[in-house]
Design a protein around this motif. Structure first.
Motif, short mmCIF file in Angstrom:
data_model
loop_
_atom_site.label_atom_id
_atom_site.label_comp_id
_atom_site.label_asym_id
_atom_site.label_seq_id
_atom_site.Cartn_x
_atom_site.Cartn_y
_atom_site.Cartn_z
N PRO A 239 65.75 -11.39 10.64
CA PRO A 239 66.31 -10.05 10.79
C PRO A 239 65.61 -9.28 11.91
O PRO A 239 64.41 -9.44 12.14
CB PRO A 239 66.07 -9.40 9.42
N ALA A 240 66.36 -8.47 12.63
CA ALA A 240 65.79 -7.69 13.74
C ALA A 240 64.74 -6.70 13.25
O ALA A 240 63.77 -6.40 13.95
CB ALA A 240 66.91 -6.96 14.48
N LEU B 263 71.87 -8.90 8.51
CA LEU B 263 71.80 -7.49 8.90
C LEU B 263 72.02 -6.63 7.66
O LEU B 263 72.63 -7.06 6.68
CB LEU B 263 72.84 -7.16 9.99
#
Length: 563
Positions: free
Chosen positions: A321-322, A359
């Protein structure tokens, strides 16, 4: 009162009422002016009668006929006399009913009547010439004309009366036919209702039998799985002993055969474990162990253990995940779901890529597994989550067909859902949707309704909703199509309806329209539960996505739409 007419043009005709006989003359002249301007016969009679009504009490007045053709064409008749408007003649009210407009002023009364649209200056000039050349007839002649008009009017009234009597007779006959048809339909409807009630009772009995059969199936799977695991585990153990280098040496053929036995036993144990896991999930014997989960660590473990399964030429990517995700769920069950999805994707992808990413959207975690494999035929996509179902075709692989159904059940246990989008020959994308933390288990604040109707052609979908409604609805009724749903709703009068949109034999939109047409059911809230991305549905109180359905979501929507 409307505005008085504008400035008059050059008059068509002007005359003075000097004696009683002139009343007949003004009536005749009014009819002639109307005829010269192309007015219909009835309008000619209207103008003549209005003038005679006013003229009888306006001896000494001057009558001027003028036509206006600019804008909206109309005939303007002005009756002028000193003080005529102070005490209007008795016939003014009758003239008002015959003409379009009547204006009463101190020294004049103006009458207006619309003209045909084609009247222009040329027609006015012709009318002036015709009126100038004509001469009034005697009072007796005018009286004769009036009599003919009266006789004609009476004949028309009689014709209308005869026609009305005929229509009344036909209407009476039609009413008798309608009543007979209504009686017949009422009897047929009563018979149909009795049949529906009997059918519903039979369906209830069959539903109970199916639930019992499903429970028996789950017990059977669990028992058989337990019974099979022991001998299969023993076979694997004995094979491992024979292949141990410390045991007596084996020939190359014996070693190869034992390798095959060991591989087959391992596959069989995997199938047995699938059956046991599914039996546990179906009997609700899996209790999630809620705890904070490091999603990056889970992704890293899957990346390391599954990379060897990727075929040559297939790019395998798992992107972290970012941003850090604060997730509270069951790590073991989450890992099982993702491993199942990734394993399937790797199995059916010969070239291209298999990728997984995550996300957070609207407070929920979405994990997508996308591949460029063979895809799933459209005809198979509706059944991909059914137990024991495998996609048919040249690329069919081994297995029990339990992986995806088990993954979806685990997703439901975690408060989320599992959905799929696939294009044959292009690949597939499976999306796991989870809450960031479990819903509170305290049921004290759950809403309460008397009865709920669940309408869906998929028995599994109805079962999921039935489980979510436990403790919320006293009674949960089920229907597999729109027609049955309408009959059950009419009989049970539910407090709320959960409705699937796409069903054979009539979709959900048609059922919403049918409910709106029944006064007793038009106020029942309808919540659409669908796997399609439809947004707003006309007539629905709310729309829920099947893949993301949770008990908390059901409770919230019930509280909102029944408040």
């Amino acid at each position: 009162m409307s505005e008085s007419p504008g400035p008059v043009r050059e008059p068509l005709l002007r005359m003075t009422l000097r004696e009683d006989q002139d009343v007949f003359v003004v009536r005749q002249r009014g009819r002639e002016v109307a005829a010269a301007l192309g007015m219909e016969h009835q309008d000619q009679v209207r103008v003549a009668t209005a003038l005679s009504e006013i003229g009888r009490h306006a001896i000494g007045a001057t009558v001027t006929f003028t036509a206006e053709v600019s804008g909206r064409p109309r005939l303007v008749i002005v009756v002028e006399a000193d003080g005529i408007g102070i005490s209007p003649p008795e016939g003014t009210a009758a003239a008002g009913r015959l003409m379009d407009e009547v204006h009463v002023e101190r020294d004049r009364i103006s009458l207006m009547r619309r003209l045909p649209a084609q009247v222009g200056q040329e027609r006015l000039a012709t009318a002036r010439e015709e009126l100038a050349a004509s001469r009034p007839t005697t009072a007796l002649d005018e009286l004769s004309v009036q009599n003919r008009q009266l006789v004609s009017a009476l004949e028309e009234v009689q014709a209308h009366r005869d026609e009305l009597l005929t229509l009344n007779a036909e209407l009476e006959e039609t009413n008798r036919g309608v009543m007979a048809l209504y009686t017949q339909l009422s009897e047929e409807l009563e018979q149909t209702n009795q049949g529906v009630v009997a059918l519903y009772a039979e369906l209830e009995e069959r539903s109970a039998q199916l639930r019992e059969a499903n429970e028996a199936k789950s017990r059977f799977l669990a028992n058989v799985s337990h019974e099979l695991r022991a001998p299969v585990t023993a076979i694997i153990g004995l094979t491992r002993l024979l292949l141990d280098p410390r045991s007596e040496p084996l020939t190359a053929d014996q070693t190869h055969q034992l390798d095959l036995v060991q591989g087959s036993a391992a596959d069989l144990l995997a199938r047995v474990n699938d059956l046991l896991d599914l039996a546990k999930a179906e009997s609700n014997r899996i209790e999630p162990n809620w705890a904070p989960v490091d999603l990056s660590a889970v992704f890293g473990q899957l990346r390391g253990t599954l990379r060897p399964l990727a075929k040559p030429g297939v790019r395998f990517e798992i992107a972290d995940p970012a941003e850090p995700v604060e997730l509270v769920t069951d790590e073991v069950l989450l890992t099982q779901i993702l491993r199942n999805l990734l394993t399937n994707a790797l199995k059916f992808t010969e070239a291209g890529s298999v990728a997984m990413g995550a996300l957070v959207l609207d407070g929920r975690l979405h994990i997508a597994v996308a591949d460029t494999g063979i895809g799933i035929p459209f005809a198979e996509q509706r059944r991909i989550f059914e137990e024991f179902h495998q996609v048919r075709g040249a690329h069919q692989a081994g297995g029990t067909g339990l992986g995806l159904p088990y993954a979806r059940r685990l997703a439901t246990l975690l408060g989320g859902g599992l959905s799929m989008v696939s294009e044959p020959g292009e690949g597939s994308t499976f999306t796991l949707d989870l809450p960031l933390r479990p819903a509170p288990e305290d049921d004290q604040d759950l809403p309460h309704v008397r009865a709920v109707l669940v309408v869906d052609d998929e028995a599994a979908a109805r079962q999921v909703l039935r489980e979510h409604l436990t403790g919320i609805a006293e009674h949960v009724h089920e229907a597999a199509d729109a027609r049955s749903a309408l009959a059950i709703a009419a009989r049970e009068r539910p407090s709320l309806i959960f409705l699937d949109l796409r069903m054979p034999g009539g979709d959900g939109g048609e059922l919403i329209a049918a409910l709106a047409g029944v006064p007793e059911l038009s106020g029942v809230p309808v919540v659409v539960v669908t796997g399609a991305d439809v947004g707003h549905v006309p007539g629905a109180a709310a729309v829920l996505a099947k893949p993301a359905l949770t008990r908390r979501m059901i409770a919230d929507v019930v509280a909102r739409v029944t408040a």
